[in-house]
Design a protein around this motif. Sequence first.
Motif, PDB file in Angstrom:
ATOM      1  N   ALA A   1     -69.337  27.330-127.574  1.00 54.55           N
ATOM      2  CA  ALA A   1     -68.520  28.494-127.243  1.00 54.55           C
ATOM      3  C   ALA A   1     -69.057  29.149-125.979  1.00 54.55           C
ATOM      4  O   ALA A   1     -70.242  29.030-125.659  1.00 54.55           O
TER       5      ALA A   1
ATOM      6  N   ARG B   1     -58.480  30.249-119.299  1.00 49.01           N
ATOM      7  CA  ARG B   1     -58.303  30.394-120.756  1.00 49.01           C
ATOM      8  C   ARG B   1     -57.895  29.061-121.382  1.00 49.01           C
ATOM      9  O   ARG B   1     -58.419  28.675-122.433  1.00 49.01           O
ATOM     10  N   ASP B   2     -56.959  28.360-120.750  1.00 48.44           N
ATOM     11  CA  ASP B   2     -56.533  27.045-121.259  1.00 48.44           C
ATOM     12  C   ASP B   2     -57.695  26.066-121.286  1.00 48.44           C
ATOM     13  O   ASP B   2     -57.892  25.334-122.244  1.00 48.44           O
ATOM     14  N   TRP B   3     -58.466  26.059-120.209  1.00 51.05           N
ATOM     15  CA  TRP B   3     -59.600  25.147-120.109  1.00 51.05           C
ATOM     16  C   TRP B   3     -60.629  25.448-121.192  1.00 51.05           C
ATOM     17  O   TRP B   3     -61.139  24.546-121.845  1.00 51.05           O
ATOM     18  N   LEU B   4     -60.933  26.747-121.396  1.00 50.68           N
ATOM     19  CA  LEU B   4     -61.901  27.125-122.433  1.00 50.68           C
ATOM     20  C   LEU B   4     -61.413  26.744-123.827  1.00 50.68           C
ATOM     21  O   LEU B   4     -62.193  26.290-124.664  1.00 50.68           O
ATOM     22  N   LYS B   5     -60.113  26.902-124.097  1.00 51.46           N
ATOM     23  CA  LYS B   5     -59.576  26.512-125.407  1.00 51.46           C
ATOM     24  C   LYS B   5     -59.719  25.012-125.613  1.00 51.46           C
ATOM     25  O   LYS B   5     -60.142  24.561-126.680  1.00 51.46           O
ATOM     26  N   GLN B   6     -59.395  24.227-124.594  1.00 56.70           N
ATOM     27  CA  GLN B   6     -59.544  22.772-124.697  1.00 56.70           C
ATOM     28  C   GLN B   6     -61.014  22.399-124.903  1.00 56.70           C
ATOM     29  O   GLN B   6     -61.329  21.495-125.675  1.00 56.70           O
ATOM     30  N   TRP B   7     -61.901  23.096-124.227  1.00 54.20           N
ATOM     31  CA  TRP B   7     -63.344  22.858-124.356  1.00 54.20           C
ATOM     32  C   TRP B   7     -63.781  23.099-125.805  1.00 54.20           C
ATOM     33  O   TRP B   7     -64.471  22.291-126.409  1.00 54.20           O
ATOM     34  N   GLU B   8     -63.378  24.237-126.368  1.00 56.68           N
ATOM     35  CA  GLU B   8     -63.758  24.573-127.739  1.00 56.68           C
ATOM     36  C   GLU B   8     -63.106  23.620-128.739  1.00 56.68           C
ATOM     37  O   GLU B   8     -63.749  23.211-129.712  1.00 56.68           O
ATOM     38  N   ASP B   9     -61.842  23.259-128.518  1.00 57.27           N
ATOM     39  CA  ASP B   9     -61.150  22.326-129.406  1.00 57.27           C
ATOM     40  C   ASP B   9     -61.820  20.956-129.423  1.00 57.27           C
ATOM     41  O   ASP B   9     -61.744  20.231-130.406  1.00 57.27           O
TER      42      ASP B   9
ATOM     43  N   ARG C   1     -62.175  19.645-115.922  1.00 59.57           N
ATOM     44  CA  ARG C   1     -61.891  19.715-117.348  1.00 59.57           C
ATOM     45  C   ARG C   1     -63.005  19.021-118.101  1.00 59.57           C
ATOM     46  O   ARG C   1     -63.775  18.252-117.538  1.00 59.57           O
TER      47      ARG C   1
END
Length: 63
Positions: free
Chosen positions: A42, A29-37, A3
């Motif tokens: 991107a 998908r969850d990991w990428l959303k947390q990364w962007e947040d 993460r």
Amino acid sequence: MKRHDGGVREVRRDPAEPGSLRGAVPNLRDWLKQWEDAGRPAPAAYTPALVRTGDGWDLRLSR
């Protein structure tokens, strides 16, 4: 899977399908959303490449 905070997230496989990575897609998908947040670049900022290794494949990202 690591993460953005340095922790490790388990990639779970669907037990009904041995060898399946179906459970990995929602985790990714969850990991990428947390990364962007967290204000990280991107996914489109990176160029993906699959590299064959002795026991499978590695996903490598470059900018």
